[in-house]
Motif scaffolding. Structure first.
Motif, PDB file in Angstrom:
ATOM      1  N   SER A 173       0.833  -1.200   0.000  1.00 30.10           N
ATOM      2  CA  SER A 173       0.000   0.000   0.000  1.00 30.10           C
ATOM      3  C   SER A 173       0.870   1.253   0.000  1.00 30.10           C
ATOM      4  N   THR A 174       2.087   1.138   0.526  1.00 28.16           N
ATOM      5  CA  THR A 174       3.039   2.240   0.483  1.00 28.16           C
ATOM      6  C   THR A 174       4.094   1.941  -0.575  1.00 28.16           C
ATOM      7  N   ILE A 175       4.158   2.795  -1.577  1.00 22.37           N
ATOM      8  CA  ILE A 175       5.079   2.601  -2.696  1.00 22.37           C
ATOM      9  C   ILE A 175       6.308   3.468  -2.464  1.00 22.37           C
ATOM     10  N   LEU A 176       7.472   2.853  -2.376  1.00 21.29           N
ATOM     11  CA  LEU A 176       8.717   3.593  -2.205  1.00 21.29           C
ATOM     12  C   LEU A 176       9.224   4.019  -3.576  1.00 21.29           C
ATOM     13  N   VAL A 177       8.901   5.251  -3.956  1.00 23.60           N
ATOM     14  CA  VAL A 177       9.263   5.743  -5.280  1.00 23.60           C
ATOM     15  C   VAL A 177       9.284   7.265  -5.244  1.00 23.60           C
ATOM     16  N   SER A 178      10.230   7.858  -5.953  1.00 24.23           N
ATOM     17  CA  SER A 178      10.306   9.314  -6.015  1.00 24.23           C
ATOM     18  C   SER A 178       9.330   9.851  -7.051  1.00 24.23           C
ATOM     19  N   GLN A 179       8.974  11.127  -6.925  1.00 19.96           N
ATOM     20  CA  GLN A 179       8.080  11.739  -7.910  1.00 19.96           C
ATOM     21  C   GLN A 179       8.751  11.813  -9.279  1.00 19.96           C
ATOM     22  N   ASN A 180      10.069  11.986  -9.303  1.00 17.70           N
ATOM     23  CA  ASN A 180      10.786  11.970 -10.582  1.00 17.70           C
ATOM     24  C   ASN A 180      10.616  10.623 -11.287  1.00 17.70           C
ATOM     25  N   SER A 181      10.704   9.548 -10.504  1.00 18.88           N
ATOM     26  CA  SER A 181      10.563   8.216 -11.085  1.00 18.88           C
ATOM     27  C   SER A 181       9.150   7.987 -11.601  1.00 18.88           C
ATOM     28  N   VAL A 182       8.155   8.394 -10.809  1.00 15.74           N
ATOM     29  CA  VAL A 182       6.765   8.257 -11.260  1.00 15.74           C
ATOM     30  C   VAL A 182       6.551   9.037 -12.550  1.00 15.74           C
ATOM     31  N   ALA A 183       7.063  10.268 -12.603  1.00 14.07           N
ATOM     32  CA  ALA A 183       6.903  11.105 -13.792  1.00 14.07           C
ATOM     33  C   ALA A 183       7.489  10.434 -15.029  1.00 14.07           C
ATOM     34  N   SER A 184       8.670   9.835 -14.863  1.00 14.61           N
ATOM     35  CA  SER A 184       9.312   9.161 -15.988  1.00 14.61           C
ATOM     36  C   SER A 184       8.505   7.962 -16.461  1.00 14.61           C
ATOM     37  N   VAL A 206      -4.443   9.545  -1.592  1.00  8.37           N
ATOM     38  CA  VAL A 206      -3.074   9.112  -1.306  1.00  8.37           C
ATOM     39  C   VAL A 206      -2.487  10.020  -0.232  1.00  8.37           C
ATOM     40  N   ARG A 207      -1.396   9.558   0.363  1.00  2.00           N
ATOM     41  CA  ARG A 207      -0.603  10.392   1.273  1.00  2.00           C
ATOM     42  C   ARG A 207       0.812  10.449   0.729  1.00  2.00           C
ATOM     43  N   LEU A 208       1.368  11.649   0.651  1.00  5.85           N
ATOM     44  CA  LEU A 208       2.695  11.847   0.091  1.00  5.85           C
ATOM     45  C   LEU A 208       3.708  12.096   1.196  1.00  5.85           C
ATOM     46  N   GLU A 209       4.821  11.405   1.113  1.00  2.61           N
ATOM     47  CA  GLU A 209       5.976  11.640   1.966  1.00  2.61           C
ATOM     48  C   GLU A 209       7.195  11.609   1.061  1.00  2.61           C
ATOM     49  N   PHE A 210       8.335  12.020   1.595  1.00  2.00           N
ATOM     50  CA  PHE A 210       9.545  12.028   0.784  1.00  2.00           C
ATOM     51  C   PHE A 210       9.873  10.611   0.315  1.00  2.00           C
ATOM     52  N   GLY A 211       9.884  10.419  -1.001  1.00  2.00           N
ATOM     53  CA  GLY A 211      10.209   9.111  -1.562  1.00  2.00           C
ATOM     54  C   GLY A 211       9.147   8.058  -1.373  1.00  2.00           C
ATOM     55  N   LYS A 212       7.921   8.474  -0.974  1.00  2.00           N
ATOM     56  CA  LYS A 212       6.859   7.508  -0.707  1.00  2.00           C
ATOM     57  C   LYS A 212       5.518   8.019  -1.209  1.00  2.00           C
ATOM     58  N   VAL A 213       4.692   7.100  -1.680  1.00  2.00           N
ATOM     59  CA  VAL A 213       3.288   7.378  -1.973  1.00  2.00           C
ATOM     60  C   VAL A 213       2.478   6.262  -1.322  1.00  2.00           C
ATOM     61  N   THR A 214       1.621   6.616  -0.380  1.00  2.00           N
ATOM     62  CA  THR A 214       0.775   5.633   0.286  1.00  2.00           C
ATOM     63  C   THR A 214      -0.650   5.761  -0.239  1.00  2.00           C
ATOM     64  N   ILE A 215      -1.194   4.669  -0.716  1.00  2.00           N
ATOM     65  CA  ILE A 215      -2.566   4.673  -1.226  1.00  2.00           C
ATOM     66  C   ILE A 215      -3.514   4.481  -0.043  1.00  2.00           C
ATOM     67  N   LEU A 216      -4.393   5.456   0.148  1.00  2.00           N
ATOM     68  CA  LEU A 216      -5.344   5.435   1.259  1.00  2.00           C
ATOM     69  C   LEU A 216      -6.698   4.878   0.854  1.00  2.00           C
ATOM     70  N   ASP A 217      -7.076   5.066  -0.399  1.00  2.34           N
ATOM     71  CA  ASP A 217      -8.405   4.655  -0.872  1.00  2.34           C
ATOM     72  C   ASP A 217      -8.272   4.038  -2.262  1.00  2.34           C
ATOM     73  N   VAL A 218      -8.140   2.713  -2.302  1.00  2.00           N
ATOM     74  CA  VAL A 218      -7.927   2.008  -3.565  1.00  2.00           C
ATOM     75  C   VAL A 218      -9.115   2.189  -4.503  1.00  2.00           C
ATOM     76  N   ALA A 219     -10.329   2.108  -3.975  1.00  2.00           N
ATOM     77  CA  ALA A 219     -11.523   2.201  -4.814  1.00  2.00           C
ATOM     78  C   ALA A 219     -11.600   3.548  -5.532  1.00  2.00           C
ATOM     79  N   ARG A 220     -11.301   4.622  -4.814  1.00  4.40           N
ATOM     80  CA  ARG A 220     -11.365   5.943  -5.442  1.00  4.40           C
ATOM     81  C   ARG A 220     -10.218   6.146  -6.428  1.00  4.40           C
TER      82      ARG A 220
END
Length: 230
Positions: A173-184, A206-220
């Motif tokens: 549920s928490t993806i360890l990835v930078s925003q640069n990587s997601v953008a690419s 979602v919740r954003l942290e440094f180097g992390k994206v946590t999905i809070l609501d999969v359905a939405r």
């Protein structure tokens, strides 16, 4: 010792479904590799047919175009399998695979695999199932990139990563990835990606942290992937 990682490897669907004799044979030839951040597991054009399982850390799969621009195709996390395609066609590697962080990897060397498959050719079917899984993920990636809006592309990619890239690595549920990587990975600018992620965060999807994206609501998030209206 490679055997200390056996329980972790047995948690992967592909390996756990293998005949016990094949499981034993693979661990008999396994070698533990350690990579520093930024080190290459292999480069595009390398002639290597070894198979690998990521035990710890991250691996970034990418390609460099003729202008030198890097396109990130995937960020793999434990416990992901990689490298089986060249085992079949014996052609050079088609992508760069770089350690996104310090990584521990289990290598199943090419020479041992070929000897095993020569003695027991019926095991080719088991490796073909791993390659088929990779092919299905490639189709899903192509489908996600063809989405008509940037928001759909981003949401679709986040869902794929959370689902373990179609089973290539563990669900999370928490993806360890930078925003640069997601953008690419979704072929968007970092600015656009940041704006879209902030929109999702404001809606508590979602919740954003440094180097992390946590999905809070999969359905939405799935709703965003289907339509730009949330």
């Amino acid at each position: 010792m490679p055997t200390r990682y056996r329980k972790q490897i047995e948690s992967t669907p592909w390996f756990s479904a293998l005949p016990i004799q094949l499981q034993d044979a693979l661990f008999a030839c396994a070698v533990v590799l350690k990579l520093d951040k930024g080190a290459a597991l292999y480069r595009c054009g390398d002639r290597s047919c070894s198979l690998y399982a990521l035990l710890d850390g991250t691996l970034e799969v990418g390609m460099v175009d003729v202008d030198g621009r890097v396109t990130l195709l995937a960020v793999l996390r434990p416990t992901a399998w990689i490298g089986e395609v060249s085992l079949f066609d014996q052609l050079p590697r088609a992508q760069d695979v770089i350690a996104g962080s310090a990584a521990v990897i289990l290598q199943f060397p090419e020479t041992a695999l070929r000897s095993l498959l020569k003695d027991a050719p019926h095991y080719w079917h088991d490796f073909a199932l791993l390659m088929a899984q990779r092919l299905r993920v490639s189709y899903k990636n192509t489908e996600a990139l063809s989405a008509p809006s940037a928001a759909q592309r981003l949401a679709g990619r986040l869902l794929m990563m959370a689902d373990g890239n179609g089973g290539l690595n563990d669900r999370q549920s928490t993806i360890l990835v930078s925003q640069n990587s997601v953008a690419s990975m979704v072929s968007l600018s970092r600015q656009t990606t940041n704006q879209l992620l902030k929109d999702l965060e404001r809606q508590q999807i979602v919740r954003l942290e440094f180097g992390k994206v946590t999905i809070l609501d999969v359905a939405r998030l799935q709703a965003v992937a289907r339509t730009t209206a949330v």
